[in-house]
Scaffold this motif. Structure first.
Motif, PDB file in Angstrom:
ATOM      1  N   VAL A  19       0.943  -0.495   0.213  1.00  0.00           N
ATOM      2  CA  VAL A  19      -0.076  -0.164  -0.161  1.00  0.00           C
ATOM      3  C   VAL A  19       1.201   1.310   0.210  1.00  0.00           C
ATOM      4  O   VAL A  19       2.166   1.059  -0.365  1.00  0.00           O
ATOM      5  CB  VAL A  19      -1.166  -0.022   1.362  1.00  0.00           C
ATOM      6  CG1 VAL A  19      -1.850  -1.759   1.006  1.00  0.00           C
ATOM      7  CG2 VAL A  19      -0.377  -0.060   2.323  1.00  0.00           C
ATOM      8  N   ALA A  20       0.142   2.239  -0.153  1.00  0.00           N
ATOM      9  CA  ALA A  20       0.857   3.612  -0.439  1.00  0.00           C
ATOM     10  C   ALA A  20       1.134   4.326   0.933  1.00  0.00           C
ATOM     11  O   ALA A  20       2.953   4.299   1.143  1.00  0.00           O
ATOM     12  CB  ALA A  20       0.144   4.580  -1.043  1.00  0.00           C
ATOM     13  N   ASP A  21       0.934   3.799   2.049  1.00  0.00           N
ATOM     14  CA  ASP A  21       1.576   4.105   3.255  1.00  0.00           C
ATOM     15  C   ASP A  21       0.835   2.805   4.384  1.00  0.00           C
ATOM     16  O   ASP A  21      -0.335   4.278   4.737  1.00  0.00           O
ATOM     17  CB  ASP A  21       1.857   6.158   2.854  1.00  0.00           C
ATOM     18  CG  ASP A  21       1.936   6.611   5.138  1.00  0.00           C
ATOM     19  OD1 ASP A  21       2.106   5.138   5.680  1.00  0.00           O
ATOM     20  OD2 ASP A  21       1.429   7.269   5.272  1.00  0.00           O
ATOM     21  N   THR A  94      -8.509   4.535  -5.841  1.00  0.00           N
ATOM     22  CA  THR A  94      -7.878   3.644  -4.458  1.00  0.00           C
ATOM     23  C   THR A  94      -8.364   4.868  -4.261  1.00  0.00           C
ATOM     24  O   THR A  94      -7.328   5.911  -4.063  1.00  0.00           O
ATOM     25  CB  THR A  94      -6.267   3.328  -4.804  1.00  0.00           C
ATOM     26  OG1 THR A  94      -7.262   2.380  -5.563  1.00  0.00           O
ATOM     27  CG2 THR A  94      -6.254   2.557  -3.484  1.00  0.00           C
ATOM     28  N   GLN A  95      -8.692   4.628  -2.527  1.00  0.00           N
ATOM     29  CA  GLN A  95      -7.842   5.141  -1.518  1.00  0.00           C
ATOM     30  C   GLN A  95      -6.961   4.658  -0.609  1.00  0.00           C
ATOM     31  O   GLN A  95      -7.536   3.686  -0.009  1.00  0.00           O
ATOM     32  CB  GLN A  95      -9.688   5.352  -0.494  1.00  0.00           C
ATOM     33  CG  GLN A  95     -10.516   5.933  -1.586  1.00  0.00           C
ATOM     34  CD  GLN A  95     -11.753   6.015  -0.853  1.00  0.00           C
ATOM     35  OE1 GLN A  95     -12.376   5.602   0.099  1.00  0.00           O
ATOM     36  NE2 GLN A  95     -12.296   7.850  -0.815  1.00  0.00           N
ATOM     37  N   ASP A  96      -5.589   5.433  -0.372  1.00  0.00           N
ATOM     38  CA  ASP A  96      -5.318   4.853  -0.066  1.00  0.00           C
ATOM     39  C   ASP A  96      -5.024   4.424   1.262  1.00  0.00           C
ATOM     40  O   ASP A  96      -4.548   3.697   1.641  1.00  0.00           O
ATOM     41  CB  ASP A  96      -3.431   5.604   0.620  1.00  0.00           C
ATOM     42  CG  ASP A  96      -2.483   5.710  -1.125  1.00  0.00           C
ATOM     43  OD1 ASP A  96      -3.313   4.302  -1.904  1.00  0.00           O
ATOM     44  OD2 ASP A  96      -2.590   6.766  -2.077  1.00  0.00           O
ATOM     45  N   HIS A  97      -5.735   5.382   2.345  1.00  0.00           N
ATOM     46  CA  HIS A  97      -6.383   5.340   3.751  1.00  0.00           C
ATOM     47  C   HIS A  97      -7.021   3.782   4.237  1.00  0.00           C
ATOM     48  O   HIS A  97      -6.848   3.454   4.765  1.00  0.00           O
ATOM     49  CB  HIS A  97      -6.632   6.444   4.431  1.00  0.00           C
ATOM     50  CG  HIS A  97      -7.846   6.765   3.340  1.00  0.00           C
ATOM     51  ND1 HIS A  97      -7.664   7.590   3.031  1.00  0.00           N
ATOM     52  CD2 HIS A  97      -9.321   6.619   4.134  1.00  0.00           C
ATOM     53  CE1 HIS A  97      -9.010   8.424   2.163  1.00  0.00           C
ATOM     54  NE2 HIS A  97     -10.041   8.030   2.882  1.00  0.00           N
ATOM     55  N   TRP A 112      -2.314   1.237  -4.511  1.00  0.00           N
ATOM     56  CA  TRP A 112      -2.313   2.590  -4.327  1.00  0.00           C
ATOM     57  C   TRP A 112      -2.461   2.890  -5.282  1.00  0.00           C
ATOM     58  O   TRP A 112      -2.835   2.635  -6.199  1.00  0.00           O
ATOM     59  CB  TRP A 112      -0.539   2.318  -4.168  1.00  0.00           C
ATOM     60  CG  TRP A 112       0.511   1.676  -4.793  1.00  0.00           C
ATOM     61  CD1 TRP A 112       0.941   2.637  -6.000  1.00  0.00           C
ATOM     62  CD2 TRP A 112       0.303   0.336  -5.203  1.00  0.00           C
ATOM     63  NE1 TRP A 112       1.258   1.779  -6.439  1.00  0.00           N
ATOM     64  CE2 TRP A 112       1.494   0.132  -6.665  1.00  0.00           C
ATOM     65  CE3 TRP A 112      -0.162  -1.008  -4.508  1.00  0.00           C
ATOM     66  CZ2 TRP A 112       1.414  -1.006  -7.106  1.00  0.00           C
ATOM     67  CZ3 TRP A 112       0.958  -2.166  -5.685  1.00  0.00           C
ATOM     68  CH2 TRP A 112       1.113  -2.265  -6.847  1.00  0.00           C
ATOM     69  N   LYS A 113      -3.312   4.316  -4.782  1.00  0.00           N
ATOM     70  CA  LYS A 113      -3.975   5.032  -5.902  1.00  0.00           C
ATOM     71  C   LYS A 113      -2.198   5.222  -6.661  1.00  0.00           C
ATOM     72  O   LYS A 113      -1.239   5.933  -6.398  1.00  0.00           O
ATOM     73  CB  LYS A 113      -4.089   6.915  -4.950  1.00  0.00           C
ATOM     74  CG  LYS A 113      -4.521   7.330  -6.266  1.00  0.00           C
ATOM     75  CD  LYS A 113      -5.251   8.318  -5.231  1.00  0.00           C
ATOM     76  CE  LYS A 113      -6.102   9.370  -6.319  1.00  0.00           C
ATOM     77  NZ  LYS A 113      -7.305   8.969  -6.814  1.00  0.00           N
ATOM     78  N   GLU A 115      -0.992   3.452  -9.505  1.00  0.00           N
ATOM     79  CA  GLU A 115      -0.624   2.027  -9.908  1.00  0.00           C
ATOM     80  C   GLU A 115      -0.670   2.053 -11.190  1.00  0.00           C
ATOM     81  O   GLU A 115      -0.740   2.548 -11.715  1.00  0.00           O
ATOM     82  CB  GLU A 115      -0.481   1.262  -9.005  1.00  0.00           C
ATOM     83  CG  GLU A 115      -1.716   0.744  -9.325  1.00  0.00           C
ATOM     84  CD  GLU A 115      -2.273  -1.073  -8.754  1.00  0.00           C
ATOM     85  OE1 GLU A 115      -1.175  -2.031  -8.866  1.00  0.00           O
ATOM     86  OE2 GLU A 115      -2.503  -0.527  -7.428  1.00  0.00           O
TER      87      GLU A 115
END
Length: 128
Positions: A19-21, A94-97, A112-113, A115
């Motif tokens: 995921v992003a974070d 995509t919502q990273d959260h 992840w947003k 990609e």
């Protein structure tokens, strides 16, 4: 970038997610709690059947919008006993959260947003 390099980067690590974070997980969980208030039918199913675990032994892999409402669906399937995994079905929504919250709950998530198509295909072919 070569596919082998992308595959190594996308699937690196042993955490079982990309995921992003992951630090966004708490915010994502709170947003899902709010979204679930707008899904009374889904919450009724979760509350009614969670103790019976009717989806025990079922494996679900989803490729869908990784958003807060979809996270509520994932959480419900897990509560009903399913083993789930997911990836972004739309790399732009995509919502990273949301992805981080699902990953933090122990569900393998690869979303992840932003990609790339090549990254998406690596995850898709792997079957998350």
């Amino acid at each position: 970038m070569a596919t082998a390099t992308i595959e190594k980067e996308v699937l690196a690590g042993t955490a079982g997610y990309k995921v992003a974070d992951i630090g966004l997980a708490e915010f994502g969980r709170k947003e899902m709690d709010i979204a679930e208030q707008e899904m009374p039918g889904l919450m009724s199913i979760r509350n009614t059947y969670a103790a019976a675990k009717p989806l025990a032994g079922v494996r679900v892999m989803g490729s869908l919008h990784m958003t807060n409402p979809d996270g509520g669906t994932d959480r419900t399937m897990v509560a009903l006993g399913a083993t789930c995994a997911g990836q972004a079905g739309n790399i732009f929504s995509t919502q990273d959260h949301a992805a981080a919250a699902i990953a933090a709950a122990g569900v393998p998530v690869f979303a992840w947003k932003g990609e790339s198509l090549e990254e998406f295909l690596v995850v898709y072919q792997r079957g998350a």
